[in-house]
Design an enzyme around this catalytic site. Sequence first.
Site, short mmCIF file in Angstrom:
data_model
loop_
_atom_site.label_atom_id
_atom_site.label_comp_id
_atom_site.label_asym_id
_atom_site.label_seq_id
_atom_site.Cartn_x
_atom_site.Cartn_y
_atom_site.Cartn_z
N SER A 134 0.86 -1.17 0.00
CA SER A 134 0.00 0.00 0.00
C SER A 134 0.90 1.23 0.00
O SER A 134 1.89 1.30 -0.73
CB SER A 134 -0.93 -0.03 1.22
OG SER A 134 -1.78 1.09 1.24
N TYR A 148 -4.90 8.06 -7.44
CA TYR A 148 -3.92 7.15 -6.83
C TYR A 148 -4.31 6.88 -5.38
O TYR A 148 -4.28 5.73 -4.93
CB TYR A 148 -2.52 7.76 -6.90
CG TYR A 148 -1.47 6.92 -6.20
CD1 TYR A 148 -1.01 5.73 -6.77
CD2 TYR A 148 -0.95 7.30 -4.96
CE1 TYR A 148 -0.07 4.95 -6.13
CE2 TYR A 148 0.00 6.52 -4.31
CZ TYR A 148 0.45 5.35 -4.90
OH TYR A 148 1.38 4.57 -4.26
N LYS A 152 -5.25 3.21 -3.40
CA LYS A 152 -4.61 2.69 -2.19
C LYS A 152 -5.60 2.59 -1.02
O LYS A 152 -5.50 1.67 -0.20
CB LYS A 152 -3.41 3.55 -1.82
CG LYS A 152 -2.26 3.45 -2.81
CD LYS A 152 -1.78 2.00 -2.98
CE LYS A 152 -0.59 1.89 -3.92
NZ LYS A 152 -0.15 0.48 -4.09
#
Length: 270
Positions: A134, A148, A152
């Site tokens: 992660s 993005y 995550k």
Amino acid sequence: MAKTWFITGASKGFGREWAEAALERGDRVAATSRSAAAFDDLVEKYGDAVLPLRVDVADRTAAFEAVQQAIDTFGELEVVINNAGYGLFGMVEEVTEQQARDQIEINVFGALWVTQAVLPHLRARGSGHIIQVSSIAGLTSLPGLGIYHASKFALEGFTASLAAEVKGFGIKVTLVEPAGYATEWAGPSAVQTERLPAYDDFRAAMSGISSRRGDPSATRAAILTVVDAQQPPLRIFFGDGPLERITKEYEARLDEWRNWDEVSKAAFGS
């Protein structure tokens, strides 16, 4: 006793560092990349201890076939690291549909497909360790990285559920949450949106912000410690600074929730 690893995105960055760390101590590694030739030097040095695999992890069928090939070759898998991923840089308004879909396909679905592929094998053997790469970006958000961050945060979410679901089968799960490192994540491997002039002033204000970048090779000992731990953590930071940053972030969140608690309770009804 030597372990057998399956590492996605192993041609560079953390994946490459960890593949080499495993091989150097005598472990075996199924290393995946979009170019199997990226591992020619490792094969030359370590021979049959390396299984180079050309895989697009966003392709569910390809991910399942790669996992099965690794099992057929080595007989077992013990450590599975979902490292494949990249950064998408751009304001939320700037991101195209295809850029957003591609980001989620690799960073989320790629990890999901590999995880699903290995679970029957790990359940059958009653052990194993799944490690999801992660980021501190899965816990807090910065402007210019919205999609993005979304990828995550999604990885964090399904992995936390996964850990509870598979604990009874003897399977361990860990989220590695790195801070900034000197990998290609923000360089050649990154995707940049087409910039809108409306955000030029905002970008200029952000340009003075700098941060230290960690040495990826320094994570080798850390990943081996996590892999060898009898009781590994569900979450672990890699880097100097994330704990302090996240502590401040979560304290601020708690303060805001407390300040609005009366409205929150009123929204429940009588």
